[in-house]
Design a protein around this motif. Structure first.
Motif, short mmCIF file in Angstrom:
data_model
loop_
_atom_site.label_atom_id
_atom_site.label_comp_id
_atom_site.label_asym_id
_atom_site.label_seq_id
_atom_site.Cartn_x
_atom_site.Cartn_y
_atom_site.Cartn_z
N ASP A 1 0.81 -1.22 0.00
CA ASP A 1 0.00 0.00 0.00
C ASP A 1 0.84 1.27 0.00
OD1 ASP A 1 0.94 -0.58 2.56
OD2 ASP A 1 -0.77 0.33 3.57
N ALA A 2 2.17 1.14 0.05
CA ALA A 2 3.04 2.31 0.10
C ALA A 2 3.03 3.05 -1.24
CB ALA A 2 4.47 1.91 0.45
N ASN A 3 3.15 4.36 -1.16
CA ASN A 3 3.40 5.18 -2.34
C ASN A 3 4.81 4.82 -2.83
OD1 ASN A 3 4.38 7.33 -3.98
ND2 ASN A 3 2.95 8.76 -3.07
N PRO A 4 4.96 4.28 -4.04
CA PRO A 4 6.30 3.82 -4.46
C PRO A 4 7.34 4.93 -4.51
CG PRO A 4 4.77 3.83 -6.32
CD PRO A 4 3.95 4.06 -5.09
N TYR A 5 6.93 6.14 -4.84
CA TYR A 5 7.87 7.26 -4.90
C TYR A 5 8.42 7.57 -3.51
CZ TYR A 5 5.55 7.84 -9.41
OH TYR A 5 5.01 7.62 -10.67
N LEU A 6 7.53 7.57 -2.52
CA LEU A 6 7.96 7.91 -1.16
C LEU A 6 8.72 6.76 -0.52
CD1 LEU A 6 4.80 9.83 0.12
CD2 LEU A 6 6.85 10.71 -1.03
#
Length: 449
Positions: free
Chosen positions: A354-359
């Motif tokens: 569920d993580a934002n891949p950029y962050l």
């Protein structure tokens, strides 16, 4: 920039595009933007979006501190297309393009609240240091039966046999074949979008899959994970299912991760600096791991960004709970796979699907860079099962966010405004979730306390 615009225009004409999806990854890593007719996109000004969308919660609300992070007039951001992200939309009825855009302020600077801008800041630091990060993500997800009632538990979908999975079938070929049509279309859509997907396996959970990406440049891979999530959801809809990237969608099934393999090349020589002249882990590699251990407690909310994320980070073999590292040890947070010196790398197992891949990429690369800059030393490599050791990371989103901006080095790297805005948005989500009374509370507390 003119040459970029010309390349975009030619590509749109060559593919006879009738509509363009102008995409911006929001704080959650999901797509925001506009649909613009191709002729208008070719001849019009740069598209714009209100900057307030960057500080909107996952429920569509705004924190009380909303206006501390954006102009009270809700100024527009200027969107600039990145020509390297031009892709067809293979599930669209008409020839449609999708192009990821960078967000800029009215002054022409990268917008500090855009997640792509945050990753660009970190990558710029690597460029200044003469280093090129190489990463390879592994993305896990579940296929689930359609569920329109949030109070109902999720269940696996029915496969081609007419049955639902009820057993743990890790690496099962036949279990993947249950959804053969879905898998074939997913790969076809990925090929049409030039996604560097590699192997697909069945993971430990019921109807849980994992897709591995080939290694490459971080921004390009972050873009691909962003596009891949959309692709999987669209493919699942086609077959009457949902695809979910929730970190822990089902109580009795393991969570879903976004594991990130990472190594560093000398920009001049192209050699992997994680291996020394004897093919052993280098001092830089040790300091990189030291940085991951040092800064993960403060950055854990970028790996686990939702209230549900911390259900995955539990004392269980499927996810890390402490900061141990080890050689070819999947129970540790930071695993060093067996490999040739040229492929020496570390796998960060903290990020959830569920993580934002950029962050998530900014967090792991930023931690490693600070470790090298500060010559941090890691602990000794862990032997045995790390999950039997004490919990060393936050177990709730609130606890994680309270540690987010403790360090000046992180504020400088990610931008103080971004860190404060991120914490405010996510704390608002936590408080909204905390107001919900669960069925567990009604069952066990209603008449017994």
């Amino acid at each position: 920039m003119d040459s970029d615009n010309q390349a975009i225009k030619q590509w749109l004409r060559d593919h006879q595009i009738s509509e363009v999806e102008c995409l911006v990854p929001d704080m959650t890593g999901n797509a925001r933007g506009k649909f613009i007719p191709a002729h208008q996109f070719l001849d019009g000004d740069d598209p714009r979006l209100p900057e307030s969308i960057m500080v909107q919660t996952v429920t569509g609300e705004y924190s009380d501190e909303h206006w501390e992070f954006v102009e009270p007039t809700d100024t527009d951001m200027i969107l600039k297309p990145d020509p390297s992200t031009m892709r067809l939309v293979p599930w669209a009825r008409e020839p449609t393009a999708q192009i990821i855009h960078d967000c800029y302020t009215q002054d022409g600077e990268l917008h500090p609240l855009a997640s792509r801008s945050v990753l660009r800041r970190v990558l710029k630091l690597y460029e200044s240091a003469g280093l090129k990060p190489v990463i390879a993500p592994e993305v896990e997800f579940y296929l689930v039966a359609r569920n329109t009632d949030p109070d109902s538990e999720l269940t696996p979908p029915t496969g081609r046999s007419g049955r639902r999975e009820s057993a743990r079938l890790s690496y099962s070929i036949d279990a993947v074949a249950e959804f053969e049509d879905f898998v074939e279309d997913m790969y076809d859509y990925a090929d049409a979008q030039a996604l560097d997907v590699d192997t697909l396996i069945h993971e430990n959970g019921a109807a849980q899959m994992e897709i591995n990406f080939r290694h490459g440049e971080p921004m390009a891979l972050a873009d691909q994970v962003f596009v891949f999530k959309r692709t999987v959801r669209e493919t699942a809809h086609k077959y009457g299912m949902y695809a979910t990237f929730m970190a822990k969608p089902m109580q009795r099934e393991p969570g879903s991760a976004l594991h990130i393999h990472q190594s560093l090349l000398d920009a001049e020589t192209g050699k992997n600096i994680f291996a020394d002249g004897n093919g052993e882990p280098s001092d830089a590699f040790m300091s990189y791991i030291g940085g991951l251990q040092r800064y993960t407690p403060e950055l854990i909310s970028l790996y686990a960004p939702n209230v549900n994320s911390y259900r995955r980070l539990a004392p269980d073999i499927s996810a890390p709970i402490n900061l141990n590292w080890g050689f070819d040890n999947r129970t540790t947070a930071f695993r060093v796979p067996n490999s040739e010196p040229a492929a020496m790398r570390v796998e960060n197992r903290f990020p959830g699907a569920d993580a934002n891949p950029y962050l998530a990429l900014a967090a792991t690369l930023g931690s490693g860079l600070l470790g090298m800059q500060q010559n941090l030393a890691p602990t000794k490599p862990h032997q045995g099962t790390a999950n039997e050791d004490a919990v060393e990371v936050a177990r709730t989103l609130e606890e994680a966010l309270r540690k987010l901006s403790d360090t000046a080095a992180l504020r400088d790297m990610f931008g103080e405004l971004f860190l404060r805005a991120y914490a405010a948005v996510k704390l608002d989500e936590f408080e909204e979730f905390n107001r919900v009374i669960s069925s567990w509370e009604r069952e066990h507390l209603l008449l017994q306390v």
